[in-house]
Design a protein around this motif. Sequence first.
Motif, PDB file in Angstrom:
ATOM      1  N   SER A   1       0.735  -1.119  -0.059  1.00  0.00           N
ATOM      2  CA  SER A   1       0.043   0.075   0.038  1.00  0.00           C
ATOM      3  C   SER A   1       0.981   1.356   0.048  1.00  0.00           C
ATOM      4  N   ILE A   2       1.971   1.396   0.951  1.00  0.00           N
ATOM      5  CA  ILE A   2       3.054   2.531   0.852  1.00  0.00           C
ATOM      6  C   ILE A   2       3.413   2.792  -0.629  1.00  0.00           C
ATOM      7  N   ARG A   3       4.008   1.477  -1.062  1.00  0.00           N
ATOM      8  CA  ARG A   3       4.394   1.643  -2.628  1.00  0.00           C
ATOM      9  C   ARG A   3       3.610   2.369  -3.465  1.00  0.00           C
ATOM     10  N   ARG A   4       2.484   1.825  -3.484  1.00  0.00           N
ATOM     11  CA  ARG A   4       1.462   2.349  -4.358  1.00  0.00           C
ATOM     12  C   ARG A   4       1.108   3.720  -4.273  1.00  0.00           C
ATOM     13  N   TYR A   5       1.089   4.152  -3.075  1.00  0.00           N
ATOM     14  CA  TYR A   5       0.893   5.571  -2.593  1.00  0.00           C
ATOM     15  C   TYR A   5       1.988   6.234  -3.107  1.00  0.00           C
ATOM     16  N   LEU A   6       3.150   5.841  -3.170  1.00  0.00           N
ATOM     17  CA  LEU A   6       4.511   6.653  -3.277  1.00  0.00           C
ATOM     18  C   LEU A   6       4.259   6.711  -4.913  1.00  0.00           C
ATOM     19  N   LEU A   7       4.057   5.587  -5.846  1.00  0.00           N
ATOM     20  CA  LEU A   7       3.945   5.841  -7.100  1.00  0.00           C
ATOM     21  C   LEU A   7       3.032   6.774  -7.561  1.00  0.00           C
ATOM     22  N   LEU A   8       1.652   6.576  -7.155  1.00  0.00           N
ATOM     23  CA  LEU A   8       0.781   7.805  -7.168  1.00  0.00           C
ATOM     24  C   LEU A   8       1.149   9.137  -7.042  1.00  0.00           C
ATOM     25  N   TRP A   9       1.902   9.270  -5.743  1.00  0.00           N
ATOM     26  CA  TRP A   9       2.357  10.732  -5.603  1.00  0.00           C
ATOM     27  C   TRP A   9       3.557  11.173  -6.653  1.00  0.00           C
ATOM     28  N   ALA A  10       4.221   9.977  -7.112  1.00  0.00           N
ATOM     29  CA  ALA A  10       5.270  10.327  -8.226  1.00  0.00           C
ATOM     30  C   ALA A  10       4.596  10.865  -9.493  1.00  0.00           C
TER      31      ALA A  10
ATOM     32  N   ALA B   1       8.250  25.505  22.102  1.00  0.00           N
ATOM     33  CA  ALA B   1       6.951  25.892  21.517  1.00  0.00           C
ATOM     34  C   ALA B   1       6.878  25.750  20.059  1.00  0.00           C
ATOM     35  N   ALA B   2       7.898  26.090  19.351  1.00  0.00           N
ATOM     36  CA  ALA B   2       7.678  25.865  18.066  1.00  0.00           C
ATOM     37  C   ALA B   2       7.622  24.286  17.677  1.00  0.00           C
ATOM     38  N   LEU B   3       8.285  23.472  18.577  1.00  0.00           N
ATOM     39  CA  LEU B   3       8.186  22.029  18.207  1.00  0.00           C
ATOM     40  C   LEU B   3       6.806  21.553  18.546  1.00  0.00           C
ATOM     41  N   ARG B   4       6.040  22.249  19.397  1.00  0.00           N
ATOM     42  CA  ARG B   4       4.523  21.881  19.487  1.00  0.00           C
ATOM     43  C   ARG B   4       3.878  22.037  18.417  1.00  0.00           C
ATOM     44  N   GLN B   5       4.242  23.445  17.455  1.00  0.00           N
ATOM     45  CA  GLN B   5       3.550  23.803  16.531  1.00  0.00           C
ATOM     46  C   GLN B   5       3.831  23.030  15.154  1.00  0.00           C
ATOM     47  N   SER B   6       5.131  22.625  15.223  1.00  0.00           N
ATOM     48  CA  SER B   6       5.481  21.639  14.272  1.00  0.00           C
ATOM     49  C   SER B   6       4.872  20.304  14.301  1.00  0.00           C
ATOM     50  N   VAL B   7       4.902  19.654  15.463  1.00  0.00           N
ATOM     51  CA  VAL B   7       3.915  18.361  15.672  1.00  0.00           C
ATOM     52  C   VAL B   7       2.695  18.649  15.203  1.00  0.00           C
ATOM     53  N   SER B   8       2.309  19.807  15.639  1.00  0.00           N
ATOM     54  CA  SER B   8       0.559  19.928  15.162  1.00  0.00           C
ATOM     55  C   SER B   8       0.474  20.137  13.817  1.00  0.00           C
ATOM     56  N   THR B   9       1.412  20.805  13.143  1.00  0.00           N
ATOM     57  CA  THR B   9       1.454  20.944  11.709  1.00  0.00           C
ATOM     58  C   THR B   9       1.720  19.364  10.913  1.00  0.00           C
ATOM     59  N   GLY B  10       2.591  18.661  11.627  1.00  0.00           N
ATOM     60  CA  GLY B  10       2.925  17.169  11.195  1.00  0.00           C
ATOM     61  C   GLY B  10       1.294  16.357  11.338  1.00  0.00           C
ATOM     62  N   VAL B  11       1.022  16.687  12.272  1.00  0.00           N
ATOM     63  CA  VAL B  11      -0.164  15.691  12.657  1.00  0.00           C
ATOM     64  C   VAL B  11      -1.375  16.001  11.708  1.00  0.00           C
ATOM     65  N   HIS B  12      -1.464  17.593  11.294  1.00  0.00           N
ATOM     66  CA  HIS B  12      -2.486  18.136  10.337  1.00  0.00           C
ATOM     67  C   HIS B  12      -2.307  17.429   9.033  1.00  0.00           C
ATOM     68  N   TYR B  13      -1.075  17.658   8.702  1.00  0.00           N
ATOM     69  CA  TYR B  13      -0.577  16.957   7.177  1.00  0.00           C
ATOM     70  C   TYR B  13      -0.904  15.592   7.008  1.00  0.00           C
ATOM     71  N   THR B  14      -0.445  14.783   8.277  1.00  0.00           N
ATOM     72  CA  THR B  14      -0.720  13.495   8.196  1.00  0.00           C
ATOM     73  C   THR B  14      -2.039  12.748   8.343  1.00  0.00           C
ATOM     74  N   THR B  15      -2.793  13.777   8.974  1.00  0.00           N
ATOM     75  CA  THR B  15      -4.588  13.542   8.991  1.00  0.00           C
ATOM     76  C   THR B  15      -4.952  13.761   7.459  1.00  0.00           C
ATOM     77  N   ASN B  16      -4.370  14.685   6.997  1.00  0.00           N
ATOM     78  CA  ASN B  16      -4.875  15.120   5.325  1.00  0.00           C
ATOM     79  C   ASN B  16      -4.481  13.684   4.452  1.00  0.00           C
ATOM     80  N   VAL B  17      -3.186  13.351   4.764  1.00  0.00           N
ATOM     81  CA  VAL B  17      -2.779  12.176   4.004  1.00  0.00           C
ATOM     82  C   VAL B  17      -3.801  10.815   4.391  1.00  0.00           C
ATOM     83  N   ALA B  18      -3.947  10.725   5.726  1.00  0.00           N
ATOM     84  CA  ALA B  18      -4.730   9.669   6.103  1.00  0.00           C
ATOM     85  C   ALA B  18      -6.061   9.637   5.806  1.00  0.00           C
TER      86      ALA B  18
END
Length: 618
Positions: A12-21, A301-318
């Motif tokens: 599944s990960i490989r198929r996602y990577l190919l689609l994104w490519a 503080a920036a780390l918390r924001q980065s994690v929040s951003t990362g979670v947001h993007y991860t949520t979008n992907v999922a």
Amino acid sequence: MTGRPGTDRTGSIRRYLLLWAELLVDSWRRAPVLTAMQFVIPAGMAAAVTGGALALRAAVDALIAADPPAAVVAAIAAGLAGAAGIVLGALDSHTAGILIGKVAVLDLNPRIHRAITTLDGLEHLERTDFQDRLTLLRNAGWEIVLSLWSANGVLFAVLELTVMLLLLGTVNPWLLCLLAFAAVPLWFDQRGNNAVIRADLATAEPIRRQRHLFDLATDPASGKEIRVAGTGDEIARRQAGAWDEAMRQRFRARLVAAGWRTTGWLLFTAGFGAALALVVHQAANGTGSAGDLVLAVTVAAALRQSVSTGVHYTTNVASAGRVIEPYLWLRDYVRANRDRTGATTPAPARLAHGITLDRVGYRYPGATGPALAEVSVHLPAGSVVALVGEYGSGKTTLVKLLGKLYRPDSGRILVDGIPLDELETAAWRTRISATFQDFGRFPTRFGENVGVGDLPHRTDRERIAAAVREADATGLVDRLPDGLDTELDASFGGTDLSEGQWQKTALARAAMRPRPLLFLLDEPTASLDAPSEQEIFDRQMERSRRRAAETGAVTVIVSHRFSTVTGADLILTLHHGRLVEAGSHRELTAIPDGRYATLYRMQAEAYTRRGRPAGADD
């Protein structure tokens, strides 16, 4: 049919990577500057956060060391870094939105539509598993393309987290443990999104049902019956029930997802608080500078924001998995079912012998019995063949098999001795003209509605005018406000046509190809009055005789009015999917207890009792 893709995690990960490519290539081809900016801007934002934290530490340490010039320079650098982060953040969302829209609307959505409409047959449109996925894919291009840049956002969020943790490591190596706490929200968020994806797919059918009920309630054609029968409240109740059924499941799934996310953030907050307590303790004991404390607080503080951003993007992907999985499934299905026979034989230029059905059978998916069974008959070249029988006898199914819209489950169809499955589908379709009882109503100009019957000549006004005459639709065009250039379909601001006028339009469309090998007329005049019907059938018979002399064309007519098919060379009587009689009108009526003779006599007597000739319209 193919199975659902991505059942194994690595695959599944490989198929996602190919689609994104693929999507990345589309993005670069469509807008290279905007695509490049999606990499440059996040890198600049990460650099701004890192530079700002270092500049603040330098400013505090310079003040404590009584070095005002150095403190001022560092403070200015911190301010510039903060301003750069704000500007780049605003630019990031703006440029990404433009790029995603371009690729989704101009590349991906047309690709989805093309995949659906270019499959050889119609079986996929009658499958519930296919329709469920189409429900999820409706206007899903934006979300699929967004997943690429969300994955890109996750990549840069991880890069930013790594740099920040390295900075924290310069204050105290124990702070590197925050990396584990930063990963916790991502893992918990993924678990929650999996529940949402499963619920969305499971509820696709009730969502599709409620949408159909809404369309039914707002369609003028069905609106008449709804109002006469007083079923509006019942339709509204059923639509609400279907919506409620879907929303209950989806709501439960989102509650589960919210629980997972809350747990992840609670664990991260605990780790974040422990890290800050460690830095404060270190500064209070004199083992770290005040600048280190400022750096740690700023980066944390920036780390918390980065994690929040990362979670947001991860949520979008999922979340995009709910449409990516159906999209990948659709691509696999199309790949497996497009011209499954690998047919490459060109269609003949003319028919010399004719079309033969050899023990042909077909059963619709989920049906309790066959639509056709053991049908064997020869349709001679140059003949006009009529299909008659009660509703559900298999007439339309046979027409669709001849058009290669379905493939027989058993038996075979031969075209001049060549199996139809071996003829290249697109080439065979170019040699067919057809009008179906459920004809298309395209919201375009009248001339375009007709012209698409022969796409290479869709702008040929002379050919369109000839096709209009062939369908006895000249009077209709003369009454339209702008003639052939009249926009049709009132729901799109054009002129609406009656059912009979739409049917004449469809007949004209079928007349666009001048030399078909097979001419299919499935209830072509069901919405017309008797005089118009007889005139059109006379024209079609004349046209069929001309085409027969030129190309040996076979004309197949389906009609429920027996008087219109008496002139056919061959009449086939179908009953419960079986061919029970075949012959000319004279031959079949000579069989006293024959099925054709019985049906013909019943229809004639019914019309005679009303004082009308057999075959007259109601």
